[in-house]
Every structure is written in structure tokens, then in C-alpha cells.
Design a protein around this motif. Sequence first.
Motif, PDB file in Angstrom:
ATOM      1  N   LYS A 312       0.865  -1.179   0.000  1.00 52.38           N
ATOM      2  CA  LYS A 312       0.000   0.000   0.000  1.00 52.38           C
ATOM      3  C   LYS A 312       0.902   1.230   0.000  1.00 52.38           C
ATOM      4  O   LYS A 312       1.829   1.319   0.806  1.00 52.38           O
ATOM      5  N   PHE A 313       0.634   2.129  -0.912  1.00 48.40           N
ATOM      6  CA  PHE A 313       1.491   3.311  -1.046  1.00 48.40           C
ATOM      7  C   PHE A 313       0.630   4.566  -0.970  1.00 48.40           C
ATOM      8  O   PHE A 313      -0.297   4.746  -1.762  1.00 48.40           O
ATOM      9  N   ARG A 314       0.924   5.427   0.018  1.00 48.56           N
ATOM     10  CA  ARG A 314       0.156   6.667   0.177  1.00 48.56           C
ATOM     11  C   ARG A 314       1.020   7.856  -0.237  1.00 48.56           C
ATOM     12  O   ARG A 314       2.046   8.121   0.406  1.00 48.56           O
ATOM     13  N   VAL A 348      -6.388   8.366  -2.053  1.00 48.34           N
ATOM     14  CA  VAL A 348      -5.348   8.499  -1.029  1.00 48.34           C
ATOM     15  C   VAL A 348      -4.270   7.416  -1.069  1.00 48.34           C
ATOM     16  O   VAL A 348      -3.224   7.564  -0.436  1.00 48.34           O
ATOM     17  N   PHE A 349      -4.518   6.328  -1.745  1.00 46.97           N
ATOM     18  CA  PHE A 349      -3.444   5.328  -1.828  1.00 46.97           C
ATOM     19  C   PHE A 349      -3.497   4.502  -3.102  1.00 46.97           C
ATOM     20  O   PHE A 349      -4.521   4.462  -3.784  1.00 46.97           O
ATOM     21  N   TYR A 350      -2.381   3.886  -3.370  1.00 47.77           N
ATOM     22  CA  TYR A 350      -2.287   2.911  -4.449  1.00 47.77           C
ATOM     23  C   TYR A 350      -2.037   1.546  -3.820  1.00 47.77           C
ATOM     24  O   TYR A 350      -1.337   1.462  -2.812  1.00 47.77           O
ATOM     25  N   GLU A 351      -2.608   0.513  -4.434  1.00 47.14           N
ATOM     26  CA  GLU A 351      -2.203  -0.826  -4.037  1.00 47.14           C
ATOM     27  C   GLU A 351      -1.317  -1.345  -5.158  1.00 47.14           C
ATOM     28  O   GLU A 351      -1.773  -1.482  -6.288  1.00 47.14           O
ATOM     29  N   LEU A 352      -0.070  -1.590  -4.830  1.00 55.63           N
ATOM     30  CA  LEU A 352       0.897  -1.923  -5.868  1.00 55.63           C
ATOM     31  C   LEU A 352       1.322  -3.376  -5.770  1.00 55.63           C
ATOM     32  O   LEU A 352       1.503  -3.903  -4.665  1.00 55.63           O
TER      33      LEU A 352
END
Lengths: 692, 349
Positions: A312-314, A348-352
Motif C-alpha cells: 500500500k502506497f500513500r 489516497v493510496f495505491y495498491e501496488l
Amino acid sequence: MKFTYNWLRDYCPELPESINAKRAKELADALSMRGVAVEDFEPIPGAIIPGGGAASIPFEDWLFILEITANRPDLLSITGVAREVALLTGSQLTLPQSNFSRAKTDNPFPVTVEDKNLCPRYTGQVIKNVKVAPSPDWLRKRLEAIGLRPINNIVDITNYILYETGQPLHAFDLDKLIGGKIIVRAAKKDEKIIAIDGKTYNLTPDMLVIADEKRPVAIAGVMGGLETEVTMSTRNILLESACFDLVSIRRTSRRLALSSDSSYRFERGVTYESVQTGSERATALNAELAGGTPTGELIDLNYIPREKHTVKFRPARAKKILGIDLPAIQLRKILTGLGFAIAHETPVFYELEAPCFRPDCRDEIDVIEEAARIYGYENIPVSVALPMAVAIENKSDRVDEITRSVLSGAGYDEVMTNSFIQPVMQKDFDFWSKDAPVNALEGQTPSDKYLRKALSPALLGVIKTNEDYREAGAERFFEIAHVYFTGSGGNKFSEKTVLSICAKSGDIFELKGVVREIFDKTGIAGISYKSGIYACLSFDETMVVTLADGRPTGIIGKIAKQAADRLELRCMPAICEIDMELFYEAAGLERTYRKFSRFPAIKRDLAFVMDKAVQWSEIEAAVKAGNPANLEELAFFDAFEGGKIPQGKKNLAFSLQFRAQDRTLSAEEVEREMQKLIALITEKFGAVLRTF
Amino acid sequence: MDIKKEIEQIKSSAEADIGAAKTGTDIENLRVKYLGKKGPIKDVLSKLGALPPEQRGETGKLANELKNSIEALLQEKSGSLDPAAAAPAAPKVDISLPGKPYRTGFRHPIYKTMEEICAVFSKLGFSIVYGPEIETEFNNFEALNIPLQHPSRDAFDTFYVDNKNLLRSHTSPVQIRTMLKTKPPVRVIVPGKVYRPDTPDARHFYMFHQVEGLMVGEDVTFSDLKSVLSMFAQKMFGSSTKTRFRPSFFPFTEPSAEVDVSCIICNGKGVLAQAEKEKACSTCGGSGWLEILGSGMVNPKVLQNVGYDSEKYTGFAFGMGVERVAMVRYQIDDIRLFTENNYRFLRQF
């Protein structure tokens, strides 16, 4: 890790065909500024473009030497480096394909893996009817350029693919494998193997080996065995491509003091995925260059496809770490360029999904680092406002500073000595501890030295060094540093900061004087000096420096003959060693002004002949006990024996200074006090007043 | 002759002589001529006794006034002369003799450099803290996210004193010690000795010194890291010094950066201007940059290891080799000189 430009271009075909020195430097700088540190780059000799003459003619090929950090096993392959180059230059990455066909067989080669934890994936490919021969020129040149010695086409292919994909490979002579099988197992006690470097290695049961029915044929992940290596008479091979536990490989490699291109990569982590890619690339090249027939399917044990790792990247978190917003469009480009797949996206976030070749990208912070790295640290601005803070000043630093300035001012040179010392040098220097000194573990200590338990022997070593050079000016030294102990208190080890001062003159009063100055300047009062016994010091000239509360804080003394001899000194220096930690505690750095008298002083000197045994401190105490009116200062100035002084006696002289707070003293007043004092000392010590 | 007249004559002759004087020697000669033992004023005074008593007082007074006025004239003239001309031909003291020997001690370049580095950071609000040189394996490695048997430990070969304790291979364990006993914000600088089992040569020694820095708070960013280290470089190496941050890897920081400063010898040009041709700068090897510091944002795992809320707090850490800084600064080419303590070396600092 090394690569050549020409080889790199196989995977980045959009790059210019050749580059000159300027472009090579640009590429090196660009890589370095993105975390792929280029240690050096150089033209490959003999690779000048035909027709070139002057120095400015571009070289056809360049060698780049990289320093790859431990977190980037993916960069231990040229395709891995190419992925970075493609991202930095915005060019296409083209990974090589493997095209070959396999002959069918009814007898797959038997492989057993006994410890699946230490060998999570093992593959073997049988290739029959290979024609072992020297490699073609292009392959030889590429290997030579990166510093490898071409052997034959089969071995060269394994090395070539190792550099291309990062996957270590090994080719066994299939017909030399006794019992026609492979077992991946722990080494047996007292087992040995002759590796392909010709050396015999003794194996232990915590090492993993590749064995046939009878014996180990390779040290797993480290090096193959000599007896089953590919030779000019080899017909059929088993191509091994596997993945081993990195800790096990590292331990084995260190234990055997044997490191190879393979072990280097396994220690840092080889991915499950490259096991297959590497094997297939090598198989295809074998078919192409050695005419071999891949026979049977890939023998593939223990392959457990791993689940995709998601992170998870915010972006807000990235801002908290980096201090800036990364523009969304650029961020997406960086992430996808690095091989991340965006599985899910919210405001607000990416799931990478992290790419398989990036085992280092496990957490959000790893992705933030990657984003910052590619965005460019130089593009992150310097912050304009830092919150103010007041640095706390340590009392110990102040005391050290005052101590150093007093000693410097008095002409003592500061030295920096080695914390390790030879046992003979510190024998008998038991100022702080009689226990054995601290020893770094056996075999590790430089030239069999121990940690010092006193600092003075090291300073005496400095005297010795300079004596050897006949340096006249090298007479006074000091250092503030640690000494180390075993078995003190509840702790197994302890250490403390001490000051050592050393004077070649051997004059203990020189040191007593400079120490007194340090005490004065650091506000330590009430110091007394007692006699003491230390085997390294002369009994007659040893004093224990004692704090007002009675705690001994240091030693001043002249080196004993024995100790001086052990240290091979030609002189007998005086040393002082002070426990700075007690000193820090006792120091009083605050000052308060005291009103002083504005009236003149009257000074008088006295000299007596008295018994040699009488100590100055007794006279001092007697005078003070007599409590003479208006006595401001009492100071020793001389003591001597011999000459006109009778045997067993000495002359002792001192001065007295009188002053009143409220008036100018009259000579008569002082004279009255002097007479009382003369009577007192004459009577108490049987002393005779000397007249001048 | 009338004494009063005589006094008048002496005065006018002295005025003329003094007016014509050109050098300090002239002045001195005139002083002797008029005010000396055999001078006319002495002569006049010796004649006073022969005068009638009622004249003595007045004449004596006149003679004294004459003496004072000649002195004043000489003084004035001497002041108005060119100082070089005013000086007598040669001083009577051999001023070429050496001064009396006052010898203060030399500071060791390593301790001196370490103090200077700390002083710069002190001004930026960093407090100096210390830690023991014999450390636990936990503080030196595990707590700093350097797991056992990991290749990242290769850079930190270590002297062990038993199976759990070692001579610290860097000053970073003091980060752990500090954070375990302090709540954020933290702003510290840690000087000290560190040990790594290297075979001594011109560039390696198994004992050396580091200065480590740590700043943790609620809003400490990479941008702040760049700011603090740029200020440090300018203060330490000169105000025109540039800094360059290159991505790198340290287990205890992420993102990590190597920090280069523009070469202080060639001013970042990479070459030294020679009389005829330009030659690569040997200090920076021609790159124009010197690798001085390792740095980065404190890895959240490290913050978690000391019980800090890594979502709330962020921070940066950096470290540098004192020997490296001193060698660059003083152009010292062999690290072993520092521990040899040869007087011919020590006296240069």
C-alpha cells in the motif's frame, strides 16, 4: 558487477550503436545519480571503430564497473541494469527470448531434494549430444571484457547467462554422475570435495551439497566439483538451475573462504522466477552454439509459485518523508517503469504489486525510496525553515575542553593512540583493574593485541616512537580516551574515559603542577595527594590524587625501571592518569565573584633548617593551625639538602603574604605574627631559622 | 656679558639650529649641545652663584624657562620629522634575536577535526551524546535493521569480544541508546571511536572515528536532511561548497543517500590548473566530488525497534568518517600517520 555497453545494448536496442567518452561519462553519472553507483568506466582496448585515428575517435565499446548495494540483487544482471537504463533514458527494454524444442524421453532424470527449506526450487535440464568446443568469438570477447576467462562453449554459456539474467547455472557431465541421479542434501561428516578450482574442501553437515549416488558433485550454490565438470570429451550434460537459501549459502561460502559469482548472487537472493528463465536461455544457447538436444521436460522440484506481494502506497506518506509532493503523472510513470503494477487506486493510496525481481520492495517505505530515487534527489529542494533548537552542553565536554586548553597552553601535545596494545606493554599498569584485559575474539585481534586497561602505556609508546627518531621536542604528551575492563560490577565489560599525561623529564612535580592548574580551572577544590604502590611506578615517586570526599581519582608517578625496560624506553618518564568520570562529577564550573581588599600586601620569606623527614604538608598545616592574623597566602618556594646543610637535615623556604580587608597593615603588626610563627615552627619541628 | 642677553642669544641660536635639524641624529646632537652637561644652559646655571642674590631668582627662572622651551622645541621638531628619518641610525638592541620560547601544545588533527564537526552541528541545535565502544550485538546490528547472516553485514566486519558483545563497527548504536531513553524530538550528534577488522594500509586502519547525527520529530523530512547537511558542508569546507545527494543503501535508513561535497582542492573542477597543461585533481580523482557522508531517513523499522510511533515520527540520520574529513582537509595520504604520533607529524597541527 560489470557490463559492457555493447552487451547492454542487446536489451536496450534504442540506445545509440556506440558512444564516445563524453556520452559514456554521462551514462555513468546518470546511473550513479539514480543509485546504480558506477565505480569506474573504461574503454575496452582493441575496440576502436575502424578508421579512427586521433584521441577523439569514439571507442566501439565501454566497460562499466558497478558497485551494487546489498538490497539490489536484480542489478547483478545485465538485463537488470538494462531495466534501469531503459527507465532513465526513456527507451524500450527488450528481454531476450528462448526458442528451442525438446526431444521427448520416457526416462526423466531422477532428482531428489532432501531439505526443501534450503533449496526451495531445483531444476535440471538434460541436454544430449553437445559438441564441446571453444565458444564463438563474440561470446569469448564479451566474457573477456568483463574479466571472465573463456573455458569452452558449455561453461561459457552458463557464465554468460549468469551475467545476462543473474541466475547462477552449473553444467554437470551427465555421464560422470554415478548412479545416474542427483540428490540435494546436507554434507556428511568428513565428506570432501575437489572443486573446479582444483582445491579440496572439507565439508560439514551444515553445508548443502549436490550429490550423486556416491559423493558430493557440487557445493550447492558455491562451486561445482572437478570430477563431474564438463571436459572436451563430454557428450551429455545436466544443466542445473536452482534457488538456495541465502543464509545457508553465505555461511558455507564464508566457512570455506570460497566466494564465486554464484555464491555472491545466491547470498543476495535469486528469484524463483529467474531459475526457469535462466535455464531456458542457457538451453536455447546450448542448442544453438553446441548443437545439443534438450531432452525431456525441465525437471522442476519444489516450485511453489509465490503470491504477488502487494504494497500500500500513500502519496501523503511520501510527502511526510520527502517533504514534497511527487506529481501524480510522474509518480505513475516511475512506478510502472520500475515494474510495479497498480492493482487498485483510490484518491489516497495505491495498491501496488511489486515485481518478482525486486525482493527489496516489501514495505511502503521501500516504494517511497524507489519513487524518490527515480524522481531524483537533486529535484527535492533544500528546506528553507528548520525549527530552532538549543543544543544541550555537556559538563563533561566543558571539562574536557578546559583540560585540553590548560594542557595545550602548558605545552603538552595531544596524541591519538591505538585502543589495542600488546600485553607486555601494559603489564603492571593496574591503576583501575587487576583483571585480565578485554580481548577481541581469537584470531580477530590485530597482531595479537588486547584492549588497553590503562592509557599511559600507550603514551609511553609515543615517547618511545619519538625517541627512536631522536626528536628533541617530543617531551610532553596527553590524551583523553577510553580504557576497557572485564568483569567489573554486574556488567561483563565496562569502560571509562581517562586522561593520561606523560612527561619525558620524569619530573612528577611538573605533572602535579599542571594537574593542579586543571583542578583550579575546573573548580575542583580540596584535592590531596597520598602515597601509593603500583608495580609500574617508582615507590618513592608515586602519588594518589584524592578528591575532597576521599575518593582516589588518579595517579601521578615516575615510571619504575622495570616498566621502562619492558617498554624499551631510554628515559624514565613521569605519567599521570586521571579518571575523568569522577572528575566530571566533581568539577564546579560556575563562578561567583568575591570582593577583594583594596589595601596593599606585605610579603615575608622564611627559611628553616630542619629534619629531612619533615614534609611540607606538615609545615603548611602547622602554619594554618597557628591562624596568623591577616595571613592571605602561604607558598612553598624551595627545599634543598647538602652543601652547608648538615647531614640528615634540609633547608625549607616559604613565603607568606599578609593583607587586611579594611586598612593598610603596618610592618609591626606583621612582625608580631612572624615572631609567633617562627617560635611555633622552631618549637614544633626542632627547626632552626636561617638568616639571609 | 649680561646673563639675560646670553639667555636670549642661546634661545635664538637654539631656535635656528632646531629649525634646520633634519634627522633624529641632528635632534639628538642638538639635545646634547644645548641641554648636555657641557651645554650653554648648564653654563648659565653655574654662573647664578656669582650674581647678586636679588637677581638669582629671576635669572634662574629665565634659565629654566629656556631649558623647557628648548626641550619643547626639540620634542615638537622630532614629532614633525619623517619617522624613518627621525630614527637614530641603528637600534642599540639586536632585535634579530629570537623571541623567548613559549611553546603551546599541538592538537591532534583527528580530535581537532572531530571537535570542529561537532561544533558546527552544535550551532544547528544538535546536542553531543556518547556511547560505549564495547557494544551489544543487538544495538550494533539487529536494532538497526541489520539482520544476522545478511550481506549488508559485509560492510560491517566486526571485532567480537564474546558471542553477544563487540567493538562497535559504527557510531549508529548510539542512535538506539538515545532513542530508547528519550522521547522525540531528538537532535543529537555522536562522535567516537569505531572498529573494523581491516588490514592496515594507507587507507585502512582497524580503529577510526565517526561522527553520527540523528534528528527525529513529527515533521522531519528528506528536505530537512539536505538542508542540514548542505549547511554543514558550507560551514566545514567553505561557503562555496556544493553538495550532491546520491541514492544508496543502508539498512537503517530509507531512503538512503551518499553525500558528496565539491572537491575542496580543485573547487569541483576535477582538474588542477598547471603551468602548461591541466592535470586531474588527485584528491577527488578528477570527478570534482568527494564522498564524505552517508545519510538517509531513519528506517521506520528502526523507529519501531525503539518503540517510537513510526507513522507519527520521522527522522534522518547521517554519519561521516573523521579520518576521511581530516585526510581530505589536510591532504594527508596515509591514515596510519594518525596513530603513529610522530612528532614531525603532530607539530604540523
